[in-house]
Write a protein that holds these residues in place. Sequence first.
Motif, PDB file in Angstrom:
ATOM      1  N   GLY A 233     -16.149  32.646   3.937  1.00  0.00           N
ATOM      2  CA  GLY A 233     -15.656  33.072   4.875  1.00  0.00           C
ATOM      3  C   GLY A 233     -15.448  31.729   5.866  1.00  0.00           C
ATOM      4  O   GLY A 233     -15.461  31.671   6.892  1.00  0.00           O
ATOM      5  N   ARG A 234     -15.449  30.586   5.012  1.00  0.00           N
ATOM      6  CA  ARG A 234     -15.078  29.294   5.921  1.00  0.00           C
ATOM      7  C   ARG A 234     -13.852  28.898   5.696  1.00  0.00           C
ATOM      8  O   ARG A 234     -13.120  28.784   4.691  1.00  0.00           O
ATOM      9  N   CYS A 235     -13.511  28.293   6.862  1.00  0.00           N
ATOM     10  CA  CYS A 235     -12.000  27.727   6.946  1.00  0.00           C
ATOM     11  C   CYS A 235     -12.136  26.504   6.483  1.00  0.00           C
ATOM     12  O   CYS A 235     -12.681  25.407   6.578  1.00  0.00           O
ATOM     13  N   ILE A 236     -10.894  26.086   5.389  1.00  0.00           N
ATOM     14  CA  ILE A 236     -10.972  24.787   4.750  1.00  0.00           C
ATOM     15  C   ILE A 236      -9.706  24.085   5.045  1.00  0.00           C
ATOM     16  O   ILE A 236      -9.562  22.978   4.744  1.00  0.00           O
ATOM     17  N   ASP A 237      -9.020  24.487   5.918  1.00  0.00           N
ATOM     18  CA  ASP A 237      -7.703  23.865   6.424  1.00  0.00           C
ATOM     19  C   ASP A 237      -7.917  22.512   7.293  1.00  0.00           C
ATOM     20  O   ASP A 237      -8.842  22.620   8.336  1.00  0.00           O
ATOM     21  N   ARG A 238      -7.688  21.430   6.859  1.00  0.00           N
ATOM     22  CA  ARG A 238      -7.869  20.098   7.547  1.00  0.00           C
ATOM     23  C   ARG A 238      -7.366  19.977   9.048  1.00  0.00           C
ATOM     24  O   ARG A 238      -7.735  19.402   9.864  1.00  0.00           O
ATOM     25  N   ASN A 239      -6.218  20.900   9.377  1.00  0.00           N
ATOM     26  CA  ASN A 239      -5.750  20.908  10.540  1.00  0.00           C
ATOM     27  C   ASN A 239      -5.870  22.071  11.502  1.00  0.00           C
ATOM     28  O   ASN A 239      -5.599  22.035  12.500  1.00  0.00           O
TER      29      ASN A 239
ATOM     30  N   TRP B 117     -13.503  19.401   5.450  1.00  0.00           N
ATOM     31  CA  TRP B 117     -12.622  20.368   5.122  1.00  0.00           C
ATOM     32  C   TRP B 117     -12.281  20.685   3.640  1.00  0.00           C
ATOM     33  O   TRP B 117     -13.178  20.016   2.862  1.00  0.00           O
ATOM     34  N   GLY B 118     -11.790  21.270   3.014  1.00  0.00           N
ATOM     35  CA  GLY B 118     -11.379  21.479   1.588  1.00  0.00           C
ATOM     36  C   GLY B 118     -12.554  22.012   0.656  1.00  0.00           C
ATOM     37  O   GLY B 118     -13.462  22.950   1.387  1.00  0.00           O
ATOM     38  N   VAL B 119     -12.705  21.366  -0.394  1.00  0.00           N
ATOM     39  CA  VAL B 119     -13.848  21.785  -1.254  1.00  0.00           C
ATOM     40  C   VAL B 119     -14.609  20.637  -1.300  1.00  0.00           C
ATOM     41  O   VAL B 119     -14.208  19.688  -1.865  1.00  0.00           O
ATOM     42  N   GLN B 120     -16.019  20.874  -1.322  1.00  0.00           N
ATOM     43  CA  GLN B 120     -16.992  19.695  -1.543  1.00  0.00           C
ATOM     44  C   GLN B 120     -17.599  19.913  -3.091  1.00  0.00           C
ATOM     45  O   GLN B 120     -17.706  20.921  -3.418  1.00  0.00           O
TER      46      GLN B 120
ATOM     47  N   VAL C 126     -10.191  35.598  -2.627  1.00  0.00           N
ATOM     48  CA  VAL C 126      -9.626  34.880  -1.240  1.00  0.00           C
ATOM     49  C   VAL C 126      -9.015  35.990  -0.197  1.00  0.00           C
ATOM     50  O   VAL C 126      -8.595  37.318  -0.686  1.00  0.00           O
ATOM     51  N   GLU C 127      -9.129  35.562   1.178  1.00  0.00           N
ATOM     52  CA  GLU C 127      -8.558  36.711   2.060  1.00  0.00           C
ATOM     53  C   GLU C 127      -7.416  35.570   2.661  1.00  0.00           C
ATOM     54  O   GLU C 127      -7.452  34.186   2.908  1.00  0.00           O
TER      55      GLU C 127
END
Length: 472
Positions: free
Chosen positions: A349-355, A365-368, A259-260
């Motif tokens: 490198g994908r943003c997962i934050d819903r906001n 968002w999140g993990v699918q 994670v970064e």
Amino acid sequence: MPLKNVVVLAVCAIVSLTCYFAAARNRYANLFAEVVELVDREHLAAPRSQDLFNSAMDGMLSGLDQHSVYLAGDDYRSFDENIEQVFGGVGMYVETDPETKYLMVAVPMPDTPAFRAGLLPRDLILSIEGESTQGRSRADCIKSMRGPVGEELHLEIRRDNVITSVALQRAIIPVTSVFGDTTLPDGTRQFFLSDYPRIGYLRLDQFGQKTTEETRDALQLIAGKIDGLILDLRNNGGGPMNSAVDISDMFLESGLTIVETRGRGKKLVDRHVSRPGVEIGPEIPLAILVNRNTASASEIVAACLQEHGRAIVVGEQTYGKGTVQNVFVLEPGRSAVKLTVASYWPPGGRCIDRNDPAVKDTQVWGVQPNPGFEIELTDEEIAALYVQRQTREIAGLMGDREEPANGRGPEEDMPPPAAEPPIDTAPAGQRVLPAVDPELPLVDHALRRAIDWMNQQSPARKRSSDPVAVRS
């Protein structure tokens, strides 16, 4: 101009700038102090200074984002206990008796004050420190039973219509974060599925300071004895990021990004990379169970292992909490600020934050879950499955004794909400479980789907010709 004069002018300029910026900051500090004084002097009801301060802190931090909070009093203690995974208590699972509405012992935990005092399942706790438990919420009763280690707790117990007074000395009660499929009466957990003993099963209830050690110990118990492993992260609302990094590392070969973290302007702050060696080798198929309440640190694990092809993800789209909070202690043992300081980004490198503005309108968002492994549930089904797991845990501790009517979690833990996750171990009193329909079929479709996938895998075919080293 003489050099001396130049130096004097430079110093004056620096002092002037410093005073200017200090004045700008002090302007708001002075205004704040003026408002506090005004309220204290003029408001109809004389306020407590501490209440004014707490309200100001709550308002300031809540305006930043939903995860930045001011922690004081019971909220601070609850947060600290959840992260440290210990608290002062007597050690028993409790439930509200549906008939009398008194608090009831479901089962005492092994080697705890409650166990040593001889408390038994279905004992009614009529009062705590002289205050009746009838009609009181379970969370409120639990709060009353916790306290400083070494202090006495006085309970009034009714068993077979005989009322007795019991004095228990509070002790340090460890909070377990890693569970198996079943638990034995002595507290030993079985980290494999009862009906499929060649499939390992670990349920991570939360992330705390001891989760890494607990997970490693569990994996070492089953290493070499399983053909597949299921990691259950459903209803796991997160915790310290370092635990998520350590657990992800247990399944990855060396040199892979876990994670970064990125700060303001999405500038890279840190990159966490896997170390040499694994706890469970790549020849063992891995499935991760998630749902809408899987958040934060648990999303780091799911996203990392999925994106590196080390695991499949089964269940629902996760919550989507992609930010990092640091805790800054203000008054040791009394108050702290939990402040959002960075965002985290999985290996892809994908943003997962819903906001995050980039994904907020996309609803992605999140993990699918992996394609073909989507399992959608209602809030009621999620709640029922959680209660089923808690009841199973209590029933295992009870052994041959009579099963509890509807166990809903241990004294040291509270069930998560149905629609919103416990955000990084939110105070237990804020977690509410919806009513559960007793007629609802309790088929764990996500677990069933993971088992079916495991049975389709061939460990021999997946075994690497040059396996990585296994940590000893």
